[in-house]
Design an enzyme around this catalytic site. Structure first.
Site, mmCIF file in Angstrom:
data_model
loop_
_atom_site.group_PDB
_atom_site.id
_atom_site.type_symbol
_atom_site.label_atom_id
_atom_site.label_comp_id
_atom_site.label_asym_id
_atom_site.label_seq_id
_atom_site.Cartn_x
_atom_site.Cartn_y
_atom_site.Cartn_z
ATOM 1 N N GLU A 150 -1.915 -5.307 -1.568
ATOM 2 C CA GLU A 150 -1.558 -6.220 -0.476
ATOM 3 C C GLU A 150 -2.045 -7.664 -0.679
ATOM 4 O O GLU A 150 -2.136 -8.432 0.283
ATOM 5 C CB GLU A 150 -2.044 -5.673 0.878
ATOM 6 C CG GLU A 150 -1.458 -4.310 1.246
ATOM 7 C CD GLU A 150 0.007 -4.345 1.687
ATOM 8 O OE1 GLU A 150 0.593 -5.456 1.760
ATOM 9 O OE2 GLU A 150 0.563 -3.249 1.940
ATOM 10 N N ASP A 159 -9.675 -0.305 4.298
ATOM 11 C CA ASP A 159 -8.466 -0.869 4.896
ATOM 12 C C ASP A 159 -8.743 -1.212 6.354
ATOM 13 O O ASP A 159 -9.550 -0.553 7.015
ATOM 14 C CB ASP A 159 -7.346 0.181 4.827
ATOM 15 C CG ASP A 159 -5.944 -0.391 4.876
ATOM 16 O OD1 ASP A 159 -5.739 -1.397 5.574
ATOM 17 O OD2 ASP A 159 -5.051 0.201 4.242
ATOM 18 N N HIS A 209 0.797 -1.218 0.000
ATOM 19 C CA HIS A 209 0.000 0.000 0.000
ATOM 20 C C HIS A 209 0.835 1.276 0.000
ATOM 21 O O HIS A 209 0.288 2.367 -0.164
ATOM 22 C CB HIS A 209 -0.986 0.009 1.179
ATOM 23 C CG HIS A 209 -2.311 0.599 0.830
ATOM 24 N ND1 HIS A 209 -3.452 0.412 1.573
ATOM 25 C CD2 HIS A 209 -2.701 1.390 -0.207
ATOM 26 C CE1 HIS A 209 -4.471 1.044 1.022
ATOM 27 N NE2 HIS A 209 -4.037 1.659 -0.059
ATOM 28 N N HIS A 227 4.499 1.213 4.013
ATOM 29 C CA HIS A 227 3.107 0.912 3.668
ATOM 30 C C HIS A 227 2.155 1.316 4.782
ATOM 31 O O HIS A 227 0.940 1.317 4.565
ATOM 32 C CB HIS A 227 2.928 -0.563 3.270
ATOM 33 C CG HIS A 227 2.888 -1.539 4.410
ATOM 34 N ND1 HIS A 227 2.303 -2.786 4.288
ATOM 35 C CD2 HIS A 227 3.363 -1.485 5.682
ATOM 36 C CE1 HIS A 227 2.418 -3.451 5.427
ATOM 37 N NE2 HIS A 227 3.056 -2.676 6.282
ATOM 38 N N ASP A 260 -7.354 -1.908 0.161
ATOM 39 C CA ASP A 260 -6.433 -2.905 0.700
ATOM 40 C C ASP A 260 -7.215 -4.187 0.928
ATOM 41 O O ASP A 260 -8.267 -4.174 1.578
ATOM 42 C CB ASP A 260 -5.845 -2.395 2.017
ATOM 43 C CG ASP A 260 -4.681 -3.230 2.521
ATOM 44 O OD1 ASP A 260 -4.751 -4.472 2.438
ATOM 45 O OD2 ASP A 260 -3.711 -2.635 3.036
ATOM 46 N N ASP A 280 -6.787 -6.436 2.915
ATOM 47 C CA ASP A 280 -6.998 -6.765 4.326
ATOM 48 C C ASP A 280 -8.165 -5.999 4.938
ATOM 49 O O ASP A 280 -8.483 -6.183 6.111
ATOM 50 C CB ASP A 280 -5.718 -6.615 5.147
ATOM 51 C CG ASP A 280 -5.286 -5.177 5.426
ATOM 52 O OD1 ASP A 280 -6.132 -4.259 5.426
ATOM 53 O OD2 ASP A 280 -4.075 -4.972 5.656
ATOM 54 N N HIS A 338 -6.312 -0.784 8.323
ATOM 55 C CA HIS A 338 -5.351 0.139 8.923
ATOM 56 C C HIS A 338 -5.505 1.536 8.340
ATOM 57 O O HIS A 338 -5.917 1.698 7.188
ATOM 58 C CB HIS A 338 -3.918 -0.361 8.663
ATOM 59 C CG HIS A 338 -3.723 -1.807 8.989
ATOM 60 N ND1 HIS A 338 -3.937 -2.802 8.050
ATOM 61 C CD2 HIS A 338 -3.359 -2.429 10.131
ATOM 62 C CE1 HIS A 338 -3.691 -3.980 8.607
ATOM 63 N NE2 HIS A 338 -3.342 -3.775 9.872
ATOM 64 N N ASP A 365 -2.925 3.741 7.878
ATOM 65 C CA ASP A 365 -1.774 4.044 7.025
ATOM 66 C C ASP A 365 -1.440 5.531 7.010
ATOM 67 O O ASP A 365 -1.047 6.087 5.982
ATOM 68 C CB ASP A 365 -2.012 3.553 5.593
ATOM 69 C CG ASP A 365 -2.094 2.029 5.489
ATOM 70 O OD1 ASP A 365 -1.787 1.359 6.487
ATOM 71 O OD2 ASP A 365 -2.479 1.533 4.415
#
Length: 326
Positions: free
Chosen positions: A294, A141, A118, A158, A249, A251, A143, A145
């Site tokens: 990712e 996401d 990412h 990332h 992302d 995830d 996260h 980031d």
């Protein structure tokens, strides 16, 4: 073994989708891996292609151009900057990606960037903004980031791309080697997060300080994904029509659907929720670029885990471009 639901999803694919769009699309592979420490994420672009992404678009009558994969090389003597890892390599790669994205947009195409980790969003969004200065970003996401070089616990880039892009954080970003080319291009009000559930303390402080709009998975589950997207639309692009950059992302999904990724976090989006986000953005008619990042085929314990992760990512891209489940 994967749950039964996920195994069933392996059968979802281009053959069970129908076209309802007339896009010019450019596919750009960005096998960038140095924003984190797991090599297999380089395999993401080719894995998504092999999962039938291009075939589905071509069979649907899409005006498609595959620009291939960019080639990134490690910079020699790429020492740490503070705790930031591989700054020169990641910075140079993102500069190259930024230029490539601007070219795809100049060709009049929706740009689909296949990652890669990412950290590539630094290049993809800055390159997009060089063509559309008024764009907005939907960031899906687990996260945020948005760590800076001063707050990052890991040093991995990332986990930092948003901080490099936000104008209000310009004074918080030191002169990181490899990034002298970069100008912050987003205002804090131009981004919405969806699916957050693993946010570092420094990131929480930044999000609160800047008033960045976000929906955690708790919010998604309490409000419902339809309401989340209604609020997102009203906040970002319904009143003033702005080009949308969807940075997704893998995830963001629950690991039961997308286990082959570097930093999975339990309690993520269901398949239906993630696809709903993609479809709602498609329906705006404003999608201008999408990152799908990712996907790391080397991290699947069994081939079904790899297939589930790759196919779920493929379906996000296809749905955002107008494909719907029959």
């Amino acid at each position: 073994m994967l749950p039964v639901k996920s195994l069933v999803l392996l059968n979802r694919g281009a053959s069970v989708m129908s076209r309802r769009f007339n896009h010019k699309v450019g596919i750009l592979g960005a096998p960038l891996s140095r924003g984190q420490g797991k090599e297999g994420v380089k395999e993401g672009p080719d894995a998504l292609r092999k999962a039938g992404l291009l075939t589905a678009l071509q069979n649907g009558g899409c005006n498609l151009k595959d620009y291939g994969n960019l080639k990134f090389e490690d910079e020699q003597k790429d020492e740490l900057f503070r705790t930031v890892k591989m700054p020169r390599t990641v910075g140079k790669a993102n500069e190259k990606l930024s230029q490539a994205v601007t070219k795809v947009k100049a060709d009049g195409r929706v740009c689909v960037i296949l990652g890669g980790d990412h950290s590539l969003a630094i290049g993809s969004i800055s390159g997009h903004a060089a063509f559309h200065s008024n764009l907005c970003v939907v960031w899906v996401d687990a996260h945020a980031d948005i760590n800076t070089p001063f707050t990052t616990p890991s040093g991995n880039l990332h986990g930092q791309p948003v901080s490099f892009l936000i104008k209000e954080l310009k004074t918080e970003i030191p002169a990181v080697p490899g990034f002298s080319w970069l100008e912050a291009c987003l205002s804090a009000k131009d981004i919405v997060y969806i699916g957050l559930r693993d946010v570092d303390p420094g990131e929480k402080d930044i999000i609160e300080k800047l008033g960045i709009k976000f929906f955690s998975m708790t919010d998604v589950n309490q409000m419902g994904i339809q309401k989340v997207m209604e609020v997102t639309s009203d906040y970002l692009f319904s009143r003033v029509k702005k080009p949308i950059h969807l940075s997704f992302d893998i995830d963001g999904f629950d690991p039961s659907l997308a286990p082959a990724t570097g930093t999975p976090v339990d309690g993520g989006l269901t398949y239906e929720q993630g696809i709903f986000v993609a479809n709602e953005i498609h329906k705006t008619g404003l999608l201008s670029a999408i990152d799908l990042v990712e996907v790391n085929p080397s991290l699947g314990k069994i081939k079904e885990e790899v297939a589930s992760t790759v196919n779920t990512g493929r379906d996000v891209i296809l749905t955002s471009l107008g494909y719907v489940q029959k």
